[in-house]
Scaffold this motif. Sequence first.
Motif, short mmCIF file in Angstrom:
data_model
loop_
_atom_site.label_atom_id
_atom_site.label_comp_id
_atom_site.label_asym_id
_atom_site.label_seq_id
_atom_site.Cartn_x
_atom_site.Cartn_y
_atom_site.Cartn_z
N SER A 196 0.66 29.89 -8.93
CA SER A 196 -0.49 30.77 -9.17
C SER A 196 -0.20 31.73 -10.32
CB SER A 196 -0.85 31.54 -7.90
OG SER A 196 0.26 32.29 -7.48
N GLY B 239 -2.46 30.65 -15.08
CA GLY B 239 -1.77 31.55 -16.02
C GLY B 239 -0.56 30.92 -16.68
N PHE C 239 -6.57 34.93 -18.64
CA PHE C 239 -5.88 36.04 -19.31
C PHE C 239 -6.83 37.19 -19.61
CE2 PHE C 239 -3.47 32.27 -21.15
CZ PHE C 239 -2.39 32.40 -20.30
N1 COA Z 1 0.75 37.06 -7.43
C1 COA Z 1 1.10 37.58 -6.24
N2 COA Z 1 0.70 37.08 -5.05
C2 COA Z 1 -0.08 35.98 -5.07
C3 COA Z 1 -0.50 35.38 -6.28
C4 COA Z 1 -0.04 35.96 -7.51
N3 COA Z 1 -0.35 35.44 -8.69
N4 COA Z 1 -1.27 34.31 -5.98
C5 COA Z 1 -1.34 34.24 -4.65
N5 COA Z 1 -0.63 35.25 -4.09
C6 COA Z 1 -0.43 35.51 -2.66
C7 COA Z 1 -1.64 36.17 -2.01
O1 COA Z 1 -1.62 37.56 -2.15
C8 COA Z 1 -1.43 35.74 -0.56
O2 COA Z 1 -0.40 36.57 -0.02
P1 COA Z 1 -0.47 37.07 1.56
O3 COA Z 1 -0.64 35.81 2.37
O4 COA Z 1 0.83 37.76 1.76
O5 COA Z 1 -1.66 37.96 1.64
C9 COA Z 1 -0.85 34.35 -0.69
O6 COA Z 1 -0.29 34.27 -2.00
C10 COA Z 1 -1.87 33.26 -0.55
O7 COA Z 1 -2.91 33.48 -1.48
P2 COA Z 1 -4.46 33.48 -1.06
O8 COA Z 1 -5.20 34.29 -2.09
O9 COA Z 1 -4.61 33.85 0.37
O10 COA Z 1 -4.80 31.94 -1.21
P3 COA Z 1 -6.17 31.28 -1.69
O11 COA Z 1 -5.99 29.81 -1.51
O12 COA Z 1 -7.33 31.95 -1.05
O13 COA Z 1 -6.24 31.62 -3.28
C11 COA Z 1 -5.41 31.80 -5.53
C12 COA Z 1 -5.21 31.17 -4.13
C13 COA Z 1 -4.22 31.39 -6.40
C14 COA Z 1 -6.73 31.27 -6.14
C15 COA Z 1 -5.53 33.35 -5.41
O14 COA Z 1 -4.42 33.81 -4.64
C16 COA Z 1 -5.48 34.04 -6.75
O15 COA Z 1 -6.49 34.10 -7.43
N6 COA Z 1 -4.29 34.54 -7.13
C17 COA Z 1 -4.13 35.21 -8.42
C18 COA Z 1 -3.91 34.18 -9.52
C19 COA Z 1 -3.83 34.84 -10.88
O16 COA Z 1 -4.77 35.46 -11.33
N7 COA Z 1 -2.65 34.73 -11.54
C20 COA Z 1 -2.37 35.38 -12.79
C21 COA Z 1 -2.93 34.63 -13.94
S1 COA Z 1 -2.70 35.44 -15.51
#
Ligand code: COA
Length: 279
Positions: free
Chosen positions: A65, A134, A158
């Motif tokens: 992620s 990302g 981004f």
């Molecule tokens: N950084 C930190 N923690 C993250 C993460 C990230 N990039 N992506 C996922 N996690 C964590 C969540 O906080 C959650 O933690 P928890 O269970 O302790 O609360 C766990 O991983 C599971 O994620 P969740 O959001 O419940 O799963 P989902 O299937 O609903 O969604 C994503 C998955 C990846 C779509 C969503 O977590 C997300 O949008 N993450 C951010 C991705 C992002 O923007 N990355 C940076 C790009 S520049």
Amino acid sequence: MPNKEPELVVTVKDKVRVLRLNRPHKKNAINANLYTGIVQSLEEAAADPNTLIVVMTGTGDYFTSGNDLSALLEGVRGSTSAETSGTNDNTNHHSMQEMQEKVSSGAEMFRNFVSSFIDFPKPVIAIVNGPAVGVGVSVLGLMDVVYASDRATFHTPFVALGQCPECCSTYTFPRIMGPGKAAEMILFGKKITAGEAYQAGLVTDVIPEACIDQVWSRIYKWAQLPPNTLVNAKGMLRAHKKDFLHKVNEFECKHLEERMQTEEFFIVMMKFFSRNSKL
Ligand code: COA
């Protein structure tokens, strides 16, 4: 049952070194431990005569992620609470300075991470086992071969996150997929499927989820090629643009550092974290 394995699982067998991102409960988000672990593993792989090919993949349903945003959250919370808590100017200044130091050291860690891929002297292959976000997408432009499960998606939000393109994607993406498709991803954060990534040239081959293990037999076969000749050929592929890629990395990291100290970044991050309070 708790996962007792390390966050980066490294195995070497038959000249293939596998780096497996192993934080499935966090969708394999890349934290400082993983950034530094990957750099160290690539250094070891470069020096190891028993490693000819490196493969990067992920445990569980995600490839990664992307950048672990919880460290950013800490920084943003720290600096905004100092701004709003009515503390004196000195405390305020101290917190902002602390935040800036964190941003600089984060940018330095990131610069090293990208450099280690630019300089890596042996073939490196990604097996994208699921969605990639990302840095998990932008780094693919520095890999030699990218295999993706048909379940994988590719997303680089981004701009929506107040950040900027990295991992040399400002150069590799337009070169790989053409300026329009690169702009759709980098500027507008368009999420694409494995099939679209293949059409765009970012992915070398799409493998049905159930057959993903078949790619391993190809890779183990390639690891039997004459080693010095293979490494020489890889060096030749990278040679023409290596210095240039380092310049691109410097340029992008400088922008990243600047972006992460802007008001817009703080506002976007606060909105993002209030919507995703779990992160
Ligand atoms: N950084 C930190 N923690 C993250 C993460 C990230 N990039 N992506 C996922 N996690 C964590 C969540 O906080 C959650 O933690 P928890 O269970 O302790 O609360 C766990 O991983 C599971 O994620 P969740 O959001 O419940 O799963 P989902 O299937 O609903 O969604 C994503 C998955 C990846 C779509 C969503 O977590 C997300 O949008 N993450 C951010 C991705 C992002 O923007 N990355 C940076 C790009 S520049």
